[in-house]
Scaffold this active site. Structure first.
Site, PDB file in Angstrom:
ATOM      1  N   LYS A   1       0.709  -1.130   0.052  1.00 35.38           N
ATOM      2  CA  LYS A   1      -0.010   0.001  -0.110  1.00 35.38           C
ATOM      3  C   LYS A   1       0.861   1.240  -0.046  1.00 35.38           C
ATOM      4  CE  LYS A   1      -3.504  -2.630   2.406  1.00 35.38           C
ATOM      5  NZ  LYS A   1      -4.692  -2.802   3.239  1.00 35.38           N
TER       6      LYS A   1
ATOM      7  N   HIS B   1      -8.417  -3.359  -5.910  1.00 27.47           N
ATOM      8  CA  HIS B   1      -8.466  -3.484  -4.575  1.00 27.47           C
ATOM      9  C   HIS B   1      -9.592  -2.817  -3.922  1.00 27.47           C
ATOM     10  CE1 HIS B   1      -7.128  -3.206  -0.418  1.00 27.47           C
ATOM     11  NE2 HIS B   1      -6.424  -4.191  -0.686  1.00 27.47           N
TER      12      HIS B   1
ATOM     13  N   GLY C   1      -7.264  -4.987   6.944  1.00 31.68           N
ATOM     14  CA  GLY C   1      -6.670  -4.057   7.846  1.00 31.68           C
ATOM     15  C   GLY C   1      -7.628  -3.889   9.192  1.00 31.68           C
TER      16      GLY C   1
ATOM     17  N   SER D   1      -6.305  -9.218   6.759  1.00 33.47           N
ATOM     18  CA  SER D   1      -5.840  -9.566   8.332  1.00 33.47           C
ATOM     19  C   SER D   1      -5.185 -11.046   8.167  1.00 33.47           C
ATOM     20  CB  SER D   1      -6.948  -9.508   9.270  1.00 33.47           C
ATOM     21  OG  SER D   1      -7.117  -8.226   9.268  1.00 33.47           O
TER      22      SER D   1
HETATM   23  C1  PEP Z   1      -4.958  -5.920   1.639  1.00 39.24           C
HETATM   24  O1  PEP Z   1      -4.904  -4.832   1.735  1.00 39.24           O
HETATM   25  O2  PEP Z   1      -4.864  -6.468   0.353  1.00 39.24           O
HETATM   26  C2  PEP Z   1      -4.960  -6.912   2.903  1.00 39.24           C
HETATM   27  C3  PEP Z   1      -5.383  -7.992   2.751  1.00 39.24           C
HETATM   28  O3  PEP Z   1      -4.476  -5.953   4.057  1.00 39.24           O
HETATM   29  P1  PEP Z   1      -4.217  -6.548   5.556  1.00 39.24           P
HETATM   30  O4  PEP Z   1      -3.626  -7.954   5.253  1.00 39.24           O
HETATM   31  O5  PEP Z   1      -3.725  -5.561   6.052  1.00 39.24           O
HETATM   32  O6  PEP Z   1      -5.808  -6.631   5.980  1.00 39.24           O
END
Ligand code: PEP
Length: 253
Positions: free
Chosen positions: A11, A98, A176, A216
């Protein structure tokens, strides 16, 4: 046979120096770990670090990917980055659709479809994200939502083109937030996605499609998520910013 894939989505994180340090650490640590032969690790940093990532990937065991691409070929599109540019920097993969791009930058399924076309034209494999928001899951609409995203974003492709696509199922309520889909919820949706692909392109293409889970995913839950027959790996946000966590996830098959 489909690949196991662990892709890191950095990101909008890391300065140039921090990115250099993390790439260096990932490269060095990858030398020391043993991954399954069919496991592909991908690092998707912000645009300014793509060249550096590509250079590291030449000497290491991971592939380089971008987080976004323009839906246009070239020209007067200030601030955009084209698939031809990514190809010229040896990008092998690019994330498309995304949920953050869908929510904050109004990326529709139609835009996703055009981005996928651009990437395939320039021989870059799209990692196409889909997934429902919390209200849609609470209304039990998750299957309809994902079906629509996949149908509109991808099902215009030929079977040969579709063979280049990686799908990432990312329930938006799990991104997230620290809240992960249960292994059962992930498996249920991944099996559903594979059945959609089989219906459209046949069983062989469906069996060869890598479907990643995102939301996550971390070292403590990757193993039980990846143990499911239709979960072929992960798209990793927060945990991809630490080399040890990222590689521990990559070793979770
Ligand atoms: C993502 O942004 O693709 C993602 C899965 O983020 P996180 O692993 O932080 O939930």
């Amino acid at each position: 046979m489909r690949k196991h894939i662990v892709a890191g989505n950095w990101k909008m994180n890391k300065t140039f120096e921090q990115a250099d340090d993390l790439l260096n650490e990932i490269s060095e640590k990858m030398e020391a770990v043993t991954l399954g032969r069919d496991t592909q690790v991908i690092v998707c940093p912000p645009f300014p670090y793509l060249e550096m990532t590509s250079d590291y990937s030449d000497e290491s065991y991971f592939a380089a990917g971008a987080q976004n691409v323009s839906d246009q070929e070239e020209g007067a599109y200030t601030g955009e980055v084209s698939a031809a540019m990514l190809q010229s920097m040896d990008m092998e993969y690019c994330i498309v659709g995304h949920s953050e791009r869908r929510a904050y930058y109004h990326e529709t399924d139609e835009i996703v479809a055009r981005k996928v076309n651009q990437l395939l034209k320039h021989e870059i494999r799209p990692i196409v994200c889909c997934g429902e928001v919390l209200e849609e899951r609470e209304a039990n609409r998750q299957f309809d939502v994902v079906k629509e995203q996949i149908t509109n974003g991808l099902f215009h492709l030929s079977a040969e083109e579709f063979g280049q696509v990686v799908i990432a199922y990312e329930p938006v309520w799990a991104i997230g937030t620290g809240k992960t889909a249960t292994p059962e919820q992930a498996q249920e949706m991944h099996a559903f996605i594979r059945s959609l692909v089989a219906e459209k392109y046949g069983k062989e293409v469906a069996d060869d499609t890598s479907i990643l889970y995102g939301g996550s995913c971390k070292p403590s839950n990757a193993k039980e998520l990846f143990a499911n027959p239709d979960v072929d790996g992960g798209l990793i946000g927060g945990a991809s910013l630490k080399a040890d966590d990222f590689l521990s996830i990559a070793m979770s098959f």
